[in-house]
Design a protein around this motif. Structure first.
Motif, mmCIF file in Angstrom:
data_model
loop_
_atom_site.group_PDB
_atom_site.id
_atom_site.type_symbol
_atom_site.label_atom_id
_atom_site.label_comp_id
_atom_site.label_asym_id
_atom_site.label_seq_id
_atom_site.Cartn_x
_atom_site.Cartn_y
_atom_site.Cartn_z
ATOM 1 N N ILE A 1 26.772 34.596 48.152
ATOM 2 C CA ILE A 1 26.983 35.029 48.866
ATOM 3 C C ILE A 1 28.567 35.346 49.486
ATOM 4 C CG2 ILE A 1 26.522 37.461 50.726
ATOM 5 C CD1 ILE A 1 23.737 37.499 49.899
ATOM 6 N N LEU A 2 28.314 34.212 50.848
ATOM 7 C CA LEU A 2 29.494 34.172 51.479
ATOM 8 C C LEU A 2 30.643 33.697 50.814
ATOM 9 C CD1 LEU A 2 27.719 32.432 54.002
ATOM 10 C CD2 LEU A 2 29.217 33.952 54.531
ATOM 11 N N ASP A 3 29.869 32.769 49.092
ATOM 12 C CA ASP A 3 31.046 32.175 48.814
ATOM 13 C C ASP A 3 31.117 31.650 47.466
ATOM 14 O OD1 ASP A 3 33.900 31.274 47.775
ATOM 15 O OD2 ASP A 3 33.872 30.046 49.486
ATOM 16 N N PRO A 4 31.179 32.802 46.282
ATOM 17 C CA PRO A 4 30.520 32.323 44.829
ATOM 18 C C PRO A 4 31.267 31.562 44.328
ATOM 19 C CG PRO A 4 31.147 34.711 45.161
ATOM 20 C CD PRO A 4 31.171 34.090 46.550
ATOM 21 N N ALA A 5 32.535 31.040 44.777
ATOM 22 C CA ALA A 5 32.965 29.552 43.970
ATOM 23 C C ALA A 5 32.151 28.535 45.095
ATOM 24 C CB ALA A 5 34.777 28.965 44.454
ATOM 25 N N ASP A 6 31.863 28.059 45.811
ATOM 26 C CA ASP A 6 31.174 27.365 46.396
ATOM 27 C C ASP A 6 29.823 26.906 46.333
ATOM 28 O OD1 ASP A 6 30.332 25.566 48.556
ATOM 29 O OD2 ASP A 6 28.996 26.684 49.480
ATOM 30 N N VAL A 7 28.842 27.869 44.922
ATOM 31 C CA VAL A 7 28.107 27.580 44.195
ATOM 32 C C VAL A 7 28.463 27.074 42.007
ATOM 33 C CG1 VAL A 7 25.594 28.551 42.973
ATOM 34 C CG2 VAL A 7 26.524 29.060 45.243
ATOM 35 N N LYS A 8 29.120 28.101 42.462
ATOM 36 C CA LYS A 8 29.761 27.905 40.303
ATOM 37 C C LYS A 8 30.694 27.344 40.386
ATOM 38 C CE LYS A 8 26.586 31.327 39.310
ATOM 39 N NZ LYS A 8 25.225 30.871 38.855
ATOM 40 N N GLY A 9 31.399 26.971 41.180
ATOM 41 C CA GLY A 9 32.539 25.910 40.893
ATOM 42 C C GLY A 9 33.604 26.425 41.282
ATOM 43 N N PRO A 10 35.224 25.671 41.646
ATOM 44 C CA PRO A 10 36.648 26.604 42.248
ATOM 45 C C PRO A 10 37.145 27.584 41.051
ATOM 46 C CG PRO A 10 36.460 24.227 41.474
ATOM 47 C CD PRO A 10 34.961 24.697 41.550
ATOM 48 N N ASP A 11 36.595 27.364 39.866
ATOM 49 C CA ASP A 11 37.201 28.402 38.680
ATOM 50 C C ASP A 11 36.466 29.718 38.690
ATOM 51 O OD1 ASP A 11 39.540 26.464 38.828
ATOM 52 O OD2 ASP A 11 38.395 25.675 36.928
ATOM 53 N N TYR A 12 35.412 30.061 39.350
ATOM 54 C CA TYR A 12 34.558 31.175 38.968
ATOM 55 C C TYR A 12 35.052 32.644 39.858
ATOM 56 C CZ TYR A 12 30.609 33.846 39.203
ATOM 57 O OH TYR A 12 29.276 34.671 38.792
ATOM 58 N N PRO A 13 35.445 33.366 38.683
ATOM 59 C CA PRO A 13 36.470 34.135 38.444
ATOM 60 C C PRO A 13 35.622 35.261 39.757
ATOM 61 C CG PRO A 13 34.974 34.745 36.666
ATOM 62 C CD PRO A 13 34.163 32.638 37.246
ATOM 63 N N SER A 14 34.824 35.009 40.628
ATOM 64 C CA SER A 14 34.084 36.380 41.361
ATOM 65 C C SER A 14 34.694 36.411 43.093
ATOM 66 C CB SER A 14 33.125 36.427 41.137
ATOM 67 O OG SER A 14 32.270 37.279 42.653
ATOM 68 N N GLU A 15 34.949 36.972 43.402
ATOM 69 C CA GLU A 15 34.975 36.135 45.275
ATOM 70 C C GLU A 15 34.117 37.862 46.186
ATOM 71 O OE1 GLU A 15 38.741 34.622 46.922
ATOM 72 O OE2 GLU A 15 39.412 36.479 45.427
ATOM 73 N N THR A 16 34.006 37.082 47.126
ATOM 74 C CA THR A 16 33.282 38.512 48.240
ATOM 75 C C THR A 16 34.170 38.572 49.246
ATOM 76 O OG1 THR A 16 31.450 37.244 48.837
ATOM 77 C CG2 THR A 16 30.750 38.446 47.334
ATOM 78 N N PHE A 17 34.096 37.422 50.139
ATOM 79 C CA PHE A 17 34.928 37.438 51.488
ATOM 80 C C PHE A 17 36.657 37.539 51.198
ATOM 81 C CE2 PHE A 17 30.119 38.147 52.327
ATOM 82 C CZ PHE A 17 30.143 39.485 53.228
ATOM 83 N N ARG A 18 37.253 37.938 50.214
ATOM 84 C CA ARG A 18 38.797 37.094 50.118
ATOM 85 C C ARG A 18 39.451 36.748 51.542
ATOM 86 N NH1 ARG A 18 42.940 38.979 46.111
ATOM 87 N NH2 ARG A 18 41.286 40.262 46.372
ATOM 88 N N VAL A 19 39.299 38.106 52.041
ATOM 89 C CA VAL A 19 40.268 38.862 52.768
ATOM 90 C C VAL A 19 40.423 38.098 54.374
ATOM 91 C CG1 VAL A 19 41.156 40.895 54.023
ATOM 92 C CG2 VAL A 19 41.005 41.082 51.801
ATOM 93 N N LEU A 20 38.486 38.221 54.653
ATOM 94 C CA LEU A 20 38.133 36.986 55.607
ATOM 95 C C LEU A 20 37.945 35.717 55.411
ATOM 96 C CD1 LEU A 20 35.723 36.716 58.162
ATOM 97 C CD2 LEU A 20 34.420 36.751 56.724
ATOM 98 N N LYS A 21 38.333 35.258 53.978
ATOM 99 C CA LYS A 21 38.178 33.534 54.421
ATOM 100 C C LYS A 21 39.873 33.577 54.050
ATOM 101 C CE LYS A 21 37.399 30.635 50.745
ATOM 102 N NZ LYS A 21 37.217 30.286 48.975
#
Length: 102
Positions: free
Chosen positions: A48-68
């Motif tokens: 939830i915090l960062d899908p790429a952290d679990v699925k890898g850096p090429d994962y196409p989904s983001e949840t909190f991009r502006v915050l990050k």
């Protein structure tokens, strides 16, 4: 109703000082608590915090991009992610979740 507040003392001093770092820690504690209360696992919270952290850096989904992005500009890291997961780990290790029946 309201009996819990009957004995509460009224604060008559100056307002509390704003402490952004303390607020970030308190928010992280609440985020970890509510994630566990809703039955999430640590990995689900990571996702939830960062899908790429679990699925890898090429994962196409983001949840909190502006915050990050904001936090990378301010702190050179995604601070919220680190603080929330650290709060989860602390509550797990200290037995806080177990004590709360979670």
């Amino acid at each position: 109703m309201g009996s819990a507040l009957m004995g509460a003392r009224q604060h008559d001093g100056a307002p509390c000082a704003w402490d952004e770092d303390r607020r970030a820690l308190l928010r992280a504690d609440l985020d970890a608590f509510y994630a566990r209360a809703y039955g999430l696992t640590r990995d689900e919270l990571r996702y939830i915090l960062d899908p790429a952290d679990v699925k890898g850096p090429d994962y196409p989904s983001e949840t909190f991009r502006v915050l990050k992005e904001k936090e990378y500009r301010l702190y050179n890291e995604y601070r919220t992610r680190r603080l929330v997961l650290a709060a989860w780990d602390r509550m797990e290790a200290d037995g806080e979740f177990t004590a709360l029946g979670m």
